[in-house]
Motif scaffolding. Structure first.
Motif, short mmCIF file in Angstrom:
data_model
loop_
_atom_site.label_atom_id
_atom_site.label_comp_id
_atom_site.label_asym_id
_atom_site.label_seq_id
_atom_site.Cartn_x
_atom_site.Cartn_y
_atom_site.Cartn_z
N GLY A 1 -36.57 -15.20 -27.88
CA GLY A 1 -37.12 -15.64 -29.17
C GLY A 1 -36.18 -15.68 -30.34
N ALA A 2 -34.89 -15.96 -30.14
CA ALA A 2 -33.91 -15.84 -31.22
C ALA A 2 -33.62 -17.13 -31.98
CB ALA A 2 -32.59 -15.31 -30.65
N ILE A 3 -34.12 -18.29 -31.52
CA ILE A 3 -33.68 -19.58 -32.06
C ILE A 3 -34.32 -19.87 -33.42
CG2 ILE A 3 -33.67 -22.08 -31.67
CD1 ILE A 3 -33.54 -21.47 -28.67
N ARG A 4 -33.51 -20.47 -34.31
CA ARG A 4 -34.01 -21.02 -35.58
C ARG A 4 -33.88 -22.54 -35.53
NH1 ARG A 4 -30.71 -15.99 -37.09
NH2 ARG A 4 -32.40 -14.52 -37.54
N SER A 5 -34.81 -23.23 -36.17
CA SER A 5 -34.79 -24.69 -36.11
C SER A 5 -35.59 -25.27 -37.27
CB SER A 5 -35.35 -25.18 -34.76
OG SER A 5 -35.15 -26.57 -34.59
N SER A 6 -35.70 -26.58 -37.28
CA SER A 6 -36.44 -27.30 -38.33
C SER A 6 -37.51 -28.17 -37.69
CB SER A 6 -35.50 -28.18 -39.13
OG SER A 6 -34.98 -29.23 -38.32
N LEU A 7 -38.43 -28.67 -38.51
CA LEU A 7 -39.46 -29.60 -38.02
C LEU A 7 -38.80 -30.86 -37.46
CD1 LEU A 7 -42.53 -30.16 -37.87
CD2 LEU A 7 -42.33 -31.28 -40.10
N HIS A 8 -37.80 -31.37 -38.13
CA HIS A 8 -37.07 -32.56 -37.68
C HIS A 8 -36.51 -32.36 -36.28
CE1 HIS A 8 -33.28 -34.82 -37.18
NE2 HIS A 8 -33.85 -35.78 -37.91
N ASP A 9 -35.83 -31.23 -36.08
CA ASP A 9 -35.20 -30.96 -34.79
C ASP A 9 -36.23 -30.67 -33.71
OD1 ASP A 9 -32.82 -31.27 -36.07
OD2 ASP A 9 -31.98 -29.34 -35.45
N MET A 10 -37.24 -29.90 -34.03
CA MET A 10 -38.23 -29.53 -33.02
C MET A 10 -39.05 -30.73 -32.59
SD MET A 10 -37.77 -26.53 -32.03
CE MET A 10 -39.25 -26.43 -31.03
N LEU A 11 -39.25 -31.70 -33.48
CA LEU A 11 -39.96 -32.91 -33.08
C LEU A 11 -39.10 -33.74 -32.12
CD1 LEU A 11 -42.81 -33.77 -33.71
CD2 LEU A 11 -41.94 -35.35 -35.41
N ARG A 12 -37.78 -33.69 -32.28
CA ARG A 12 -36.89 -34.32 -31.31
C ARG A 12 -37.05 -33.65 -29.93
NH1 ARG A 12 -32.56 -37.62 -32.49
NH2 ARG A 12 -32.15 -38.02 -34.71
N PHE A 13 -37.10 -32.34 -29.93
CA PHE A 13 -37.24 -31.59 -28.69
C PHE A 13 -38.54 -31.94 -27.97
CE2 PHE A 13 -38.43 -27.52 -26.50
CZ PHE A 13 -37.38 -27.48 -25.59
N VAL A 14 -39.63 -31.98 -28.71
CA VAL A 14 -40.93 -32.33 -28.12
C VAL A 14 -40.94 -33.79 -27.66
CG1 VAL A 14 -43.36 -32.70 -28.67
CG2 VAL A 14 -42.28 -30.54 -29.26
N ALA A 15 -40.34 -34.68 -28.46
CA ALA A 15 -40.29 -36.10 -28.08
C ALA A 15 -39.57 -36.28 -26.75
CB ALA A 15 -39.60 -36.91 -29.17
N ALA A 16 -38.48 -35.56 -26.58
CA ALA A 16 -37.73 -35.67 -25.32
C ALA A 16 -38.53 -35.11 -24.16
CB ALA A 16 -36.39 -34.94 -25.46
N ASN A 17 -39.19 -33.98 -24.37
CA ASN A 17 -40.02 -33.40 -23.32
C ASN A 17 -41.18 -34.31 -22.94
OD1 ASN A 17 -39.62 -30.33 -22.39
ND2 ASN A 17 -38.78 -30.56 -24.46
N ALA A 18 -41.74 -35.01 -23.91
CA ALA A 18 -42.87 -35.90 -23.64
C ALA A 18 -42.42 -37.26 -23.11
CB ALA A 18 -43.69 -36.09 -24.92
N GLY A 19 -41.12 -37.46 -22.97
CA GLY A 19 -40.61 -38.73 -22.47
C GLY A 19 -40.61 -39.84 -23.49
N LEU A 20 -40.80 -39.50 -24.78
CA LEU A 20 -40.79 -40.49 -25.84
C LEU A 20 -39.39 -40.79 -26.34
CD1 LEU A 20 -43.88 -39.11 -27.78
CD2 LEU A 20 -43.78 -41.24 -26.48
N GLN A 21 -38.45 -39.96 -25.98
CA GLN A 21 -37.05 -40.17 -26.29
C GLN A 21 -36.25 -40.03 -25.00
OE1 GLN A 21 -35.36 -37.70 -29.39
NE2 GLN A 21 -33.31 -37.82 -28.50
#
Length: 569
Positions: free
Chosen positions: A247-267
């Motif tokens: 649980g150590a990671i820090r991030s932003s809404l912009h970055d985390m939406l990229r992460f979710v987009a890639a996981n969902a196959g949208l990117q």
């Protein structure tokens, strides 16, 4: 009695010209009410679908601070576990590791992992919470409870693993474990020959264009940080040097939406094959139809399976998830310990409900207590109850936490007022009388302390703390915990469904029975009789019911409610 309660963005060049949508009205209203009522200084929401990313930002970084935006930095807490699961899946895809590799194989020869019945813990077990390792290592003794992982060392981790004895078969049950996930992150870092943070940045953040996703703050991240809050007050950030994968990671809404987009196959991403592997259900031992992949949890929703994880540290609560069937992903980040999981689930599952939002009575009282003292706190409480009876929620846990904050800082008079208010608000709770009794006892008021401990014991005869405190003041004898035959305890093991998708999973470790509610931590069950057990983490008790010698269900008694739970084998 002090206790704890139970329980991504696509590239702009590729998406220029998309139309900004609106949040559903009920969600927007709920967020605005939460900000206005002091639930959190800020709540930011990101949605990704075929039309591109949408950002909805509310609030400020801290009191008197700047407004937040999609680049504001938050601690994502346990969502880090999905990064750890992805790193493992990526190494499997690269044929560097196998999911059924014994974890022992990838540790230094001087380190000994526990085994059970000649079975070893695998990397897959560490990632899907079936390793049989406990939630946390037993040798954690933080110098600063406000930053509990900061001084936990690799040497301490290795020492605990060497001394740890497993209490159940490996792979037999789900037990959410920060220890297991932190150990997995450590092993992956050893395998790669670099730090966990460097591995996350190299394998995930850089390929996905997540420039503000890392563990160590750089100057830009510090400048854009949303300050964490607990009970309305700013708190320090957490550091997890040894158990970073948990649980150590820090991030932003912009970055985390990229992460979710890639996981969902949208990117499109070279990581997609590994991502798909991390989403594959490995077991359904959580109960309620929820399954677990490599870090991710998969729950049923009205529009399709919701693949999700939430997170929390000392001053943040977060959520990330997506539904493949609808091609939609959601991220919710807050800088407060009041979570907003319900917002994330509501946006992904039309059947999910939003919580009722009220102002925090404990936060309002704390402001008065800090400024004007004990009597003004009591007067303010009476004024709120008389003139705004439906506007404030005097949450038992928040009041209890506030009371102990003052009791431990030697502000006994304010603590007494807070616990008195808690008794007035929750007269059927054994715990509030126990806490009030402790404050009275510390203040030298023995007679009313005895009265409150007796009332606590009347409401919960299983409250051994009250028995022991009364004995300390010369009333009765110290408690002796009832021991129940292990064969009887074994008969209670199982999954009990209290509501659709909500289970209590009962397990046994030797002569001790445990329960774990869906999505919450494990708690001990103490015997009042061979069939009735009480909890100490919250004011509740459980009765197991049998028919023809077979345990068929249990009944949970909590907060004046009587809730049956059918056993699902």
């Amino acid at each position: 009695m002090k206790h704890l309660i139970f329980l991504f963005l696509l590239s702009l060049s590729a998406l220029s010209g998309f139309a900004q949508k609106s949040l559903p009205e009920d969600v927007a209203q709920s967020i605005q009410e939460r900000i206005a009522n002091g639930h959190s200084p800020s709540i930011v929401v990101g949605i990704i679908d075929k039309d591109g990313p949408q950002y909805y930002v509310f609030g400020i970084k801290t009191d008197g601070g700047e407004p937040v935006n999609e680049h504001t930095i938050y601690e994502i807490g346990s969502i880090s576990k999905t990064f750890t699961g992805l790193l493992l899946a990526d190494m499997v895809v690269r044929k560097q590791l196998k999911l059924d590799d014994p974890a022992q194989k990838h540790l230094p020869v001087s380190v000994t992992l526990p085994v059970q019945n000649d079975k070893q813990i695998t990397l897959g077990h560490l990632s899907d919470h079936t390793s049989a390792l406990p939630r946390l290592p037993g040798n954690m003794e933080p110098a600063d409870p406000a930053n509990p992982y900061a001084d936990y060392t690799v040497e301490q981790l290795y020492a605990f693993l060497k001394s740890c004895t497993l209490t159940r078969d490996i792979g037999s049950a789900y037990e959410y474990s920060n220890l297991a996930q932190g150990l997995l992150g450590h092993i992956l870092a050893l395998k790669a020959g670099k730090s966990y943070e460097a591995l996350v940045v190299e394998r995930i953040a850089l390929p996905l264009g997540m420039e503000n996703t890392k563990i160590t703050f750089d100057d830009r991240m510090k400048k854009n940080l949303a300050i964490g809050h607990s009970d309305g007050a700013p708190v320090a950030n957490w550091n997890l040097p040894t158990l970073a994968g948990a649980g150590a990671i820090r991030s932003s809404l912009h970055d985390m939406l990229r992460f979710v987009a890639a996981n969902a196959g949208l990117q499109k991403s070279k990581l997609y094959k590994a991502m798909k592997l991390s989403h594959q259900p490995r077991h359904d031992k959580v109960g309620g139809g929820t399954r677990v992949g490599l870090g991710w949890h998969i729950s049923k929703g009205a529009e399709g399976d919701v693949v999700w994880h939430n997170g929390g540290t000392g001053g943040y609560r977060t959520f990330a998830g997506f539904v493949n069937a609808t091609g939609k992903g959601v991220v919710v980040l807050t800088n407060s310990t009041k979570g907003a999981d319900d917002i994330g689930f509501r946006l992904l599952n039309s059947a999910a409900k939003l919580i009722e939002v009220k102002k925090s009575g404990a936060t309002a009282l704390k402001k008065i207590a800090e400024a004007k003292g004990a009597q003004a706190t009591w007067n303010t409480y009476q004024d709120l109850k008389n003139n705004q009876p439906k506007a404030y929620e005097f949450n038992e846990e928040e009041l209890n936490t506030l009371g102990y904050e003052y009791l431990q800082s030697e502000n006994t008079q304010i603590a007494l007022v807070v616990f008195k208010i808690s008794v007035a608000e929750h007269p059927n709770s054994s715990n509030v009388y126990d806490s009030y009794g402790e404050a009275l006892m510390k203040d030298g008021q023995q007679a009313p302390a005895i009265e409150n401990y007796k009332k606590s014991l009347e409401l919960n005869p299983g409250n051994t703390n009250a028995v022991d405190m009364l004995a300390k003041m010369g009333v009765g004898k110290p408690s002796e915990r009832l021991k129940v035959d292990e064969a009887i305890l074994e008969s209670y093991i199982g999954n009990y469904e209290l509501a659709a998708g909500f289970f209590i999973v009962v397990t046994r470790e030797g002569s001790q029975l445990f329960g774990q509610a869906t999505g919450q931590g494990k708690f001990e069950l103490f015997a009042k009789s061979p069939t009735e057990f009480y909890l100490t983490v919250v004011e509740a008790r459980i009765v197991f019911n049998s028919k023809d010698g077979q345990v068929e269900d249990l009944t949970l008694f909590q907060g004046g409610q009587v809730i049956p739970g059918k056993r699902r084998r």
